[in-house]
Design a protein around this motif. Sequence first.
Motif, PDB file in Angstrom:
ATOM      1  N   LYS A  22       0.724  -1.295   0.176  1.00 37.66           N
ATOM      2  CA  LYS A  22      -0.186   0.207   0.380  1.00 37.66           C
ATOM      3  C   LYS A  22       0.656   0.949   0.230  1.00 37.66           C
ATOM      4  N   CYS A  23       1.899   1.076   0.411  1.00 34.83           N
ATOM      5  CA  CYS A  23       2.885   2.873   0.886  1.00 34.83           C
ATOM      6  C   CYS A  23       3.737   2.304  -0.996  1.00 34.83           C
ATOM      7  N   TYR A  28      -0.031   6.931   5.252  1.00 34.67           N
ATOM      8  CA  TYR A  28      -0.369   5.802   4.432  1.00 34.67           C
ATOM      9  C   TYR A  28      -1.995   5.751   5.639  1.00 34.67           C
ATOM     10  N   LYS A  52      -3.450   9.620   4.696  1.00 32.13           N
ATOM     11  CA  LYS A  52      -4.705   9.464   2.873  1.00 32.13           C
ATOM     12  C   LYS A  52      -6.309   8.321   3.823  1.00 32.13           C
ATOM     13  N   ARG A  53      -5.809   7.599   4.438  1.00 32.81           N
ATOM     14  CA  ARG A  53      -6.543   7.021   4.588  1.00 32.81           C
ATOM     15  C   ARG A  53      -8.141   7.252   5.214  1.00 32.81           C
ATOM     16  N   GLU A  68       6.096   6.056   1.005  1.00 29.03           N
ATOM     17  CA  GLU A  68       5.531   6.179   1.763  1.00 29.03           C
ATOM     18  C   GLU A  68       5.578   5.293   3.060  1.00 29.03           C
TER      19      GLU A  68
END
Length: 307
Positions: A224-225, A296, A299-300, A291
């Motif tokens: 995800k990063c 993360y 952002k989430r 990231e």
Amino acid sequence: MQEYVLRTNQLSKTYKGHTALDKVNLSIRKGSIYGFIGQNGAGKSTLIRLVTGLAFPTKGSIELFGASDDKALIQARKRIGSIIESPALFPHMTASENLEANRILRGIPGKECVPRMLEQVGLQGTGNKITKNFSLGMKQRLGLAIALLGDPEFLILDEPTNGLDPMGVVEMRELLKQLNRELGMTILISSHILSELNLMASHYGIIHRGQLLEQFTAEELDGKCQQYIYIKVSDPGKAAAVIQNELNTTDFEVMQDGAIKLYGHMEQPSKISSVLFTAGLEIEKFTPMGEDLESYFSKRIGVDSHV
């Protein structure tokens, strides 16, 4: 089949019309270190209080070690050690006396566990010093020692590194990793120091405004990063148009401060800088970056993370 230490089903808690937890379905696997992430007031402490029996759900259910009915949960909670908020200590007792008092109150047999716990958390040299005169970090260590009395299978910690100096944070991290690695202890850690969680957690859960947004493993976090190129230029709007038209991509973000995060094209930094320069843009910063858990998380939950 995967074995779970804790599972919640549609767990909800309302205080005077305010929903602190909203239909939370959380699961923690045996042997994991679970990093529980959320802003202040997101619902972390509320969930921990429900799990440890300090509060009761408005709706939904809790399953601990496979047990979910009220009587079985009481027995299952005896297999938990916890620090919730500030450790409850007797201020005019020594560290050893605090541990002995807690051992007796909890009916834990054998005095030999007291010096063992003190050594394990690095308080064996405190002697006759009373807890009232401990630093905040020492109190955190003593709280952890109390939580470890009885050799729990599941350790729940709310901000365990509060008050610790940098070396104390490292020592606490290594101790928790050792407990997990050598004893197979499952650990739930609620912390706002995301960089520290990133160094030890095997699983994560993000909670925001009472709702569990997502759960993922450390390996999934790596995916995800994303890697990106961090760009600051004289005219962000023009740069965005140039990137979209000349590089034929929309895989970028313009941050609140005007910085641009360009994902992909990591292998073409010369081409990107040349395109921006040719368009008459003054490049202030151009740096490949990656990231982390903190960015993360930001952002989430919809909060800009500034570089």
